[in-house]
Write a protein that holds these residues in place. Structure first.
Motif, PDB file in Angstrom:
ATOM      1  N   HIS A 150      21.719  -1.856   8.763  1.00 25.79           N
ATOM      2  CA  HIS A 150      22.522  -1.486   9.933  1.00 25.79           C
ATOM      3  C   HIS A 150      21.744  -0.477  10.771  1.00 25.79           C
ATOM      4  CE1 HIS A 150      25.894   0.559  12.079  1.00 25.79           C
ATOM      5  NE2 HIS A 150      26.432  -0.650  12.055  1.00 25.79           N
ATOM      6  N   HIS A 151      22.044  -0.440  12.094  1.00 23.46           N
ATOM      7  CA  HIS A 151      21.291   0.467  12.965  1.00 23.46           C
ATOM      8  C   HIS A 151      21.394   1.922  12.519  1.00 23.46           C
ATOM      9  CE1 HIS A 151      24.873   1.987  15.133  1.00 23.46           C
ATOM     10  NE2 HIS A 151      25.295   0.743  15.215  1.00 23.46           N
ATOM     11  N   LYS A 152      22.514   2.309  11.925  1.00 24.70           N
ATOM     12  CA  LYS A 152      22.677   3.700  11.483  1.00 24.70           C
ATOM     13  C   LYS A 152      21.698   4.021  10.363  1.00 24.70           C
ATOM     14  CE  LYS A 152      26.365   7.050  11.081  1.00 24.70           C
ATOM     15  NZ  LYS A 152      27.792   7.277  11.327  1.00 24.70           N
ATOM     16  N   GLU A 153      21.517   3.079   9.441  1.00 30.28           N
ATOM     17  CA  GLU A 153      20.594   3.270   8.323  1.00 30.28           C
ATOM     18  C   GLU A 153      19.141   3.269   8.798  1.00 30.28           C
ATOM     19  OE1 GLU A 153      19.728   1.215   3.937  1.00 30.28           O
ATOM     20  OE2 GLU A 153      21.183   0.325   5.316  1.00 30.28           O
ATOM     21  N   LEU A 154      18.829   2.424   9.786  1.00 30.82           N
ATOM     22  CA  LEU A 154      17.454   2.329  10.284  1.00 30.82           C
ATOM     23  C   LEU A 154      17.034   3.577  11.053  1.00 30.82           C
ATOM     24  CD1 LEU A 154      17.318  -1.374  11.529  1.00 30.82           C
ATOM     25  CD2 LEU A 154      16.022  -0.393   9.627  1.00 30.82           C
ATOM     26  N   LEU A 155      17.978   4.192  11.766  1.00 32.21           N
ATOM     27  CA  LEU A 155      17.637   5.349  12.599  1.00 32.21           C
ATOM     28  C   LEU A 155      17.703   6.673  11.843  1.00 32.21           C
ATOM     29  CD1 LEU A 155      19.482   4.400  15.921  1.00 32.21           C
ATOM     30  CD2 LEU A 155      17.039   4.312  15.453  1.00 32.21           C
ATOM     31  N   ALA A 156      18.352   6.678  10.689  1.00 35.76           N
ATOM     32  CA  ALA A 156      18.523   7.927   9.938  1.00 35.76           C
ATOM     33  C   ALA A 156      17.194   8.623   9.616  1.00 35.76           C
ATOM     34  CB  ALA A 156      19.319   7.662   8.659  1.00 35.76           C
ATOM     35  N   PRO A 157      16.119   7.888   9.207  1.00 37.50           N
ATOM     36  CA  PRO A 157      14.859   8.590   8.907  1.00 37.50           C
ATOM     37  C   PRO A 157      14.278   9.351  10.090  1.00 37.50           C
ATOM     38  CG  PRO A 157      14.818   6.369   8.002  1.00 37.50           C
ATOM     39  CD  PRO A 157      16.022   6.456   8.879  1.00 37.50           C
ATOM     40  N   PHE A 158      14.678   8.988  11.306  1.00 36.40           N
ATOM     41  CA  PHE A 158      14.177   9.665  12.506  1.00 36.40           C
ATOM     42  C   PHE A 158      15.125  10.776  12.971  1.00 36.40           C
ATOM     43  CE2 PHE A 158      12.746   5.237  12.574  1.00 36.40           C
ATOM     44  CZ  PHE A 158      11.373   5.389  12.706  1.00 36.40           C
ATOM     45  N   GLY A 159      16.219  10.976  12.224  1.00 36.92           N
ATOM     46  CA  GLY A 159      17.193  11.980  12.618  1.00 36.92           C
ATOM     47  C   GLY A 159      18.026  11.577  13.813  1.00 36.92           C
TER      48      GLY A 159
END
Length: 615
Positions: free
Chosen positions: A577-586
């Motif tokens: 999901h987009h939320k999981e993909l963007l989490a490493p970038f804060g």
């Protein structure tokens, strides 16, 4: 069955290009596709072989699993998913070959017949698979989770199951679902084809010589204002002469969608797109609202600057994509375009350039505009055991170089995601634009760093702002137009004047007071393919641009692991999901402030342009 004949496309704006041959056109010989990695020819024996394989595999799949999915244990369910995925791969290969040949020349009756016949056969052969989604969605949540979570090899398909089961509240009876499957090849798909063939067959004569749509749109980027005006008025004349047909296409497709949505009890016309994109409606609305609120500080402010640069009291529609007076009018040959993009990619990471190089060397790009060729540009992922193909319409304008950077970004993304397999490599549209817009940003930044004079920097900044306005402001205005169109169609048949009025209601709001709209511009909705092929697709461009602007800010801040995180995100395809993909970038796209951060980059570029005016 979800094998697609429609590739990921660019927004078709007047950045399109034109030449009438794929041979040497003054900017070097342009590459053509080599489709033999799919099939050697339309009569290749492998096509008949694969059609037989699809027919048998579908029949065997139904005989083995229909009525039994709820009783399958974990190993049997994993075998079932693998069998389904293999059918997707073979059918996808067939339709990719037929679709790409068709887009090379949509006015060729043999190609049109070939793709239609193949589509009908694949639709017929895959009809026995309709039960798969229906039965999967009838399995109780607890029982489903127990089977899926028992083996990591099966659990990795959870994002596919989640998207499938999100449709559970809107599922129809088995008989109705089979009916919709069977009639799909001669329903919306047939209207799509009529639109494609009509658009490809249009001719325009703004200067006496007969031109294609691409060539005429290209004149809107000429320095000579008289040529731009002639092109705009000729576009309006031809669109106006065909407006009843385009109105019929849009009325029919909007009503077709309304009927299916009503039967499925979809709460809004946009719901199906949001579900397919695995994005929450409130996230899309937050994006839309942020962009609309930003119109005054983005498009309105920029176009007022441009009005002054061009020495005009008001801008006409043919001035929107006009070059600046100080802009160099040189043609960029293909070799330079290639080197520019590859160098920009290599500056980010050599691996990115290495992944892009085969597109140039192995017949994975079709660059020249030829009679009957589809307009615009796209990247088609085909299937995971082959490779993507990129289509361009290249004329050697600076914006064509940016389009090359964009489509190669798609291509690199699709190559990296292929490792996920046929079902998990398909990236939702909201994330499918990430690598493409990022590739554009890398290329722009490299060119900006190389600027030698204030005028060169100004031209580059202005060009980037215009591209971002086309990608964000213009696409959200397109989205609002579609929302109004589908809402109005629910009240009954729309006349061409009705649709024209809806178009103008969003154009004036988004472009701002600097513009004066000529008679005839109200018909310019007619040539935008996204409204026909992929309703509500267009917000994906704004989503991607905002996401990339936020990502690029993290990159500029010097995150030491950014490249590794970025490649991991692309390799994930549709597995997260987009939320999981963007989490490493804060980053978090569900935070309304996220979109303001992305829009702030565009506003910052306009600030710099205003400061250059005061200097």
């Amino acid at each position: 069955m979800t094998a697609s004949t429609h590739p990921v496309r660019r927004p078709v704006t007047p950045r399109a290009t034109a030449s009438e041959t794929g041979a040497d056109t003054g900017f070097g010989p342009l590459p053509d596709w080599d489709l033999t990695d799919l099939y050697s020819a339309p009569d290749a024996p492998e096509i008949a072989r694969d059609l037989d394989r699809v027919e048998k595999a579908c029949a065997d799949f139904a005989a083995t699993y229909e009525g039994r999915l709820a009783s399958l244990d974990t190993p049997a369910m994993l075998a079932c998913v693998h069998a389904y995925e293999e059918i997707e791969r073979i059918a996808g290969r067939l339709m990719a070959f037929a679709g790409l040949r068709y887009y090379q020349n949509t006015t060729d009756s043999e190609r049109a017949q070939f793709v239609q016949n193949l589509q009908e056969k694949v639709t017929d052969f895959t009809a026995p698979l309709v039960f798969f989604t229906l039965e999967m969605n009838r399995i109780p949540d607890a029982d489903f989770a127990r089977v899926v979570d028992a083996d990591p090899a099966l659990a990795r398909y959870k994002p596919v199951f989640d998207r499938m089961r999100a449709m559970k509240p809107y599922q129809l009876s088995d008989e109705l679902e089979k009916f919709l499957h069977d009639q799909s090849a001669i329903g919306a798909a047939a209207w799509n084809k009529l639109f494609d063939e009509t658009i490809a067959g249009l001719t325009f004569s703004p200067e006496g010589e007969e031109l294609s749509l691409e060539a005429t749109l290209n004149l809107l980027t000429e320095q000579d204002r008289g040529r731009r005006e002639a092109a705009a008025r000729e576009l309006a004349r031809v669109f106006g002469a065909n407006i009843r047909l385009f109105s019929r296409v849009h009325n029919t497709l909007a009503k077709d969608k309304e009927i299916e949505d009503r039967w499925r009890k979809m709460p809004t016309p946009q719901t199906a797109r949001h579900l397919a994109n695995h994005v929450e409606p409130e996230v899309v609305e937050a994006l839309r609202d942020a962009v609309v609120a930003a119109y005054p500080r983005l498009s309105h402010r920029y176009y007022d600057l441009k009005r002054k640069w061009l020495g005009l009291d008001t801008l006409a529609v043919w001035d929107r994509n006009a070059p600046l007076p100080m802009e160099e009018t040189r043609v960029i040959d293909w070799a330079e375009a290639r080197q520019t993009v590859l160098d920009a990619y290599a500056g980010f990471d050599p691996e990115m350039a290495r992944l892009a190089e085969p597109f140039f060397d192995k017949g994975w790009i079709d660059a020249g505009v030829k009679p009957g060729k589809a307009p615009g540009a796209f990247a088609h992922p085909t299937v995971t055991d082959v490779h993507p193909y990129v289509m361009l319409n290249y004329l050697g304008k600076p914006r064509d170089v940016m389009t090359l950077a964009h489509e190669l970004g798609h291509g690199v993304h699709q190559v990296l995601a292929a490792g996920q397999g046929e079902l998990l490599s398909q990236t939702p549209l909201t994330l499918a634009e990430t690598a493409s817009v990022f590739g554009e940003m890398l290329t722009f930044r490299k060119l900006l760093d190389a600027a030698e004079t204030p005028d060169q920097r100004k031209v580059l900044l202005a060009g980037k702002v215009e591209d971002m306005i086309n990608t964000v402001v213009r696409q959200i205005a397109f989205y609002d137009f579609e929302c109004k169109l589908h809402d109005a169609r629910r009240g009954g048949e729309l006349t061409p004047d009705d649709i024209n009025a809806l178009w103008m209601s969003v154009q004036a709001e988004s472009l701002g007071p600097a513009f004066d709209f000529m008679d005839g511009y109200e018909t310019f909705w007619a040539y935008v393919p996204h409204f026909v092929h992929s309703p509500f697709y267009v917000y994906a461009y704004a989503f991607g641009d905002g996401l990339v602007n936020a990502l690029y800010a993290v990159y500029e801040d010097g995150d030491a692991d950014f490249q590794a995180k970025y490649f991991d995100m692309l390799k994930a395809g549709g597995s997260k999901h987009h939320k999981e993909l963007l989490a490493p970038f804060g980053l978090d796209a569900t935070d309304p402030a996220f979109w303001d951060k992305g829009l702030g980059m565009i506003s910052g570029f306009i600030d710099e342009l205003e400061a250059m005016e005061r200097a």
